[in-house]
Design a protein around this motif. Sequence first.
Motif, PDB file in Angstrom:
ATOM      1  N   THR A   1      -1.522   4.566  -8.122  1.00 29.38           N
ATOM      2  CA  THR A   1      -1.533   3.257  -8.773  1.00 29.38           C
ATOM      3  C   THR A   1      -2.267   2.265  -7.883  1.00 29.38           C
ATOM      4  OG1 THR A   1      -0.131   1.538  -9.791  1.00 29.38           O
ATOM      5  CG2 THR A   1       0.651   2.521  -7.753  1.00 29.38           C
TER       6      THR A   1
ATOM      7  N   ILE B   1      -4.192  -3.383  -3.291  1.00 33.03           N
ATOM      8  CA  ILE B   1      -3.160  -2.449  -2.840  1.00 33.03           C
ATOM      9  C   ILE B   1      -3.319  -1.155  -3.632  1.00 33.03           C
ATOM     10  CG2 ILE B   1      -0.687  -1.986  -2.661  1.00 33.03           C
ATOM     11  CD1 ILE B   1      -0.233  -4.981  -2.437  1.00 33.03           C
TER      12      ILE B   1
ATOM     13  N   ARG C   1       3.828   9.143   0.433  1.00 35.23           N
ATOM     14  CA  ARG C   1       2.958   8.122  -0.135  1.00 35.23           C
ATOM     15  C   ARG C   1       2.430   7.243   0.996  1.00 35.23           C
ATOM     16  NH1 ARG C   1       3.588  11.230  -3.527  1.00 35.23           N
ATOM     17  NH2 ARG C   1       4.334  10.946  -5.679  1.00 35.23           N
TER      18      ARG C   1
ATOM     19  N   ARG D   1       2.314   4.143   6.052  1.00 34.50           N
ATOM     20  CA  ARG D   1       2.988   5.314   5.491  1.00 34.50           C
ATOM     21  C   ARG D   1       4.378   4.912   4.989  1.00 34.50           C
ATOM     22  NH1 ARG D   1       1.887   8.509   9.187  1.00 34.50           N
ATOM     23  NH2 ARG D   1       0.431   9.970   8.214  1.00 34.50           N
ATOM     24  N   VAL D   2       4.712   5.349   3.783  1.00 36.68           N
ATOM     25  CA  VAL D   2       6.001   5.031   3.169  1.00 36.68           C
ATOM     26  C   VAL D   2       7.016   6.092   3.584  1.00 36.68           C
ATOM     27  CG1 VAL D   2       7.225   4.655   0.987  1.00 36.68           C
ATOM     28  CG2 VAL D   2       4.839   3.959   1.217  1.00 36.68           C
TER      29      VAL D   2
ATOM     30  N   VAL E   1      -1.819   2.915  -3.834  1.00 40.08           N
ATOM     31  CA  VAL E   1      -0.794   3.874  -3.418  1.00 40.08           C
ATOM     32  C   VAL E   1      -1.390   5.270  -3.612  1.00 40.08           C
ATOM     33  CG1 VAL E   1       1.540   4.735  -3.790  1.00 40.08           C
ATOM     34  CG2 VAL E   1       1.051   2.300  -4.090  1.00 40.08           C
TER      35      VAL E   1
ATOM     36  N   VAL F   1       0.265   3.545   1.570  1.00 46.71           N
ATOM     37  CA  VAL F   1      -0.221   2.321   0.947  1.00 46.71           C
ATOM     38  C   VAL F   1      -1.485   1.878   1.685  1.00 46.71           C
ATOM     39  CG1 VAL F   1       0.298  -0.072   0.374  1.00 46.71           C
ATOM     40  CG2 VAL F   1       2.100   1.652   0.266  1.00 46.71           C
TER      41      VAL F   1
END
Length: 557
Positions: free
Chosen positions: A221, A210, A311, A301-302, A212, A313
């Motif tokens: 991260t 994962i 952000r 998409r966040v 970000v 992912v």
Amino acid sequence: MSRRQPLSAQSRATFWRSLQALNITRIVIALVLLLYLVFDARLAHSIVGSIYAQTCISYLVLALAFAIVTTCWKRRFMAQLGSQVAIDIIAISLLYLDAGGLRSGLGILYLFPLAGAAILAPLVLALFSAALATLFLLAESVYQLLLFDVEPPLVQSGLTGAALFSVVLVFNRLASRLIGQEELAARRGVDLKIQQAINEIVIDDVDDGILVVGHDGLVFTGNPSARRMLGLDGGTTLFRLGEVASFEPIAQAFAAWLRVPHNSGAASDDPAYVTVKPWNGGGARRGRLDQPAHLKLRFARVDTPDEALERIVIFMQDVSAIESQAQQLKLASMGRLTASIAHEVRNPLSAIGHATALLAEDLSGPTETRLLKIVGDNVARVNRMVEDILQLSRKAQPNAEPVRLKVFLAELKAEFSETHGLPEDMVWIGAAGEAEVRFDALHLREVLVNLLTNAIRYASRASASIRIFPERDAAGHIELHVQDDGPGITPQVRAHLFEPFYTTSSKGTGLGLYLARELCLNNGAMLDYEYRFEDGAHGAQDASGRFVITFAQPVAG
């Protein structure tokens, strides 16, 4: 500070800070009263050494003492608050009497301790303090009436007392509501921290990687699985995907995904497949030093309130491990059949093939010829499958010697084109220069013949419809690309492409690509199907699939 339910540590700390603020305000009020005494010469001359001056000085000393005690001894909150409010009421009452009562205007000072009690103490204690101040105001007015036989402003005293009660009630209700909101926020904060800790454990433990990233590809991260897949050492530091040459396929897939509108918060249903090659880095990005990793990427998409804080992912799945597991399962079940195939299948198959050849000499009718051809084709297909299965049970020992790609590819093109009757310009060979690779020549020929045989099924047979060209990757390894102009392999088929016995052709055995990859591994190379992004029409970058052989050790040419 006690309420119907125990307060959180955050709220208790807020109460102690508020009490200290009350002490600072008390010191300021005492200093203002003393300064008023100093600058008003008439008042100073009349009451120097009086109760007013002595009370102000004593009040200032006590205010400083309260501030020191509250700072050094954070215990028994209600005892400290109660004693401070009591001293406040006594000091203000003495000043009130000495300055002439209600006409002095000092009754307004009662608002200070009563407001503090309303905010920090329970309602009963705050009302009790307001009642004491109100009773004192009324008693002073009655005393003036009885002793001096003057008409004091009783109505004003009563209204002042009522105002004090109103202030206490309003402040206490507002403070209770704010305290409730703070307690709710504290509990939500604790729940959020617990949920965050759980999420970190789950994310760190999952096998999928994962990442970000921001809209510009800046990596914020990543979980341990992502760092392992990408070869990142230690904590993920801020960097952009495009800064690392080996991560360029991920950056291009990400850029292609951004060009297509997607719903926020939902992972893309259409995955992208990329290959991260071995690379050398520095610092926190030490570099991946083992075999290439084939990754399946999904993007989500966040939801963010500001586009500047957007952000995305990236979910990464190591398809190589899945492919390896699937191959091991199939090969384990197939291994039990390999020993008996030679006698149980190959001998009867040879007899059928021999009988078919004899019948073909005696039967010359079109119907018989067509039927015999069907039998012969299927015998050849089964025999080829038997040969491939038998090859799986014995590792081919490579004779890795330097191979000059320019000469090797030219000979292979001439032989392959002649064998399959292809136009001379159908297969295009890119400039290889004097580059050399360490690979068994017979094995490399078998791998490329397999790839070219697949290519001619889908190529348009136009000029340069099949292309073979070498390149160098970011780590300096030589790659050999085999590409045709036919429709690319879909991501769904790509996920099973190198599994044994998986085929989309009715005439295929499903073992050709698997054996080709095994031969590459035996020679320290890697065969994969990659999606590369190339400049297309109108400047857009289009994904183009091709087979890529990555040679492990480049040989300087």
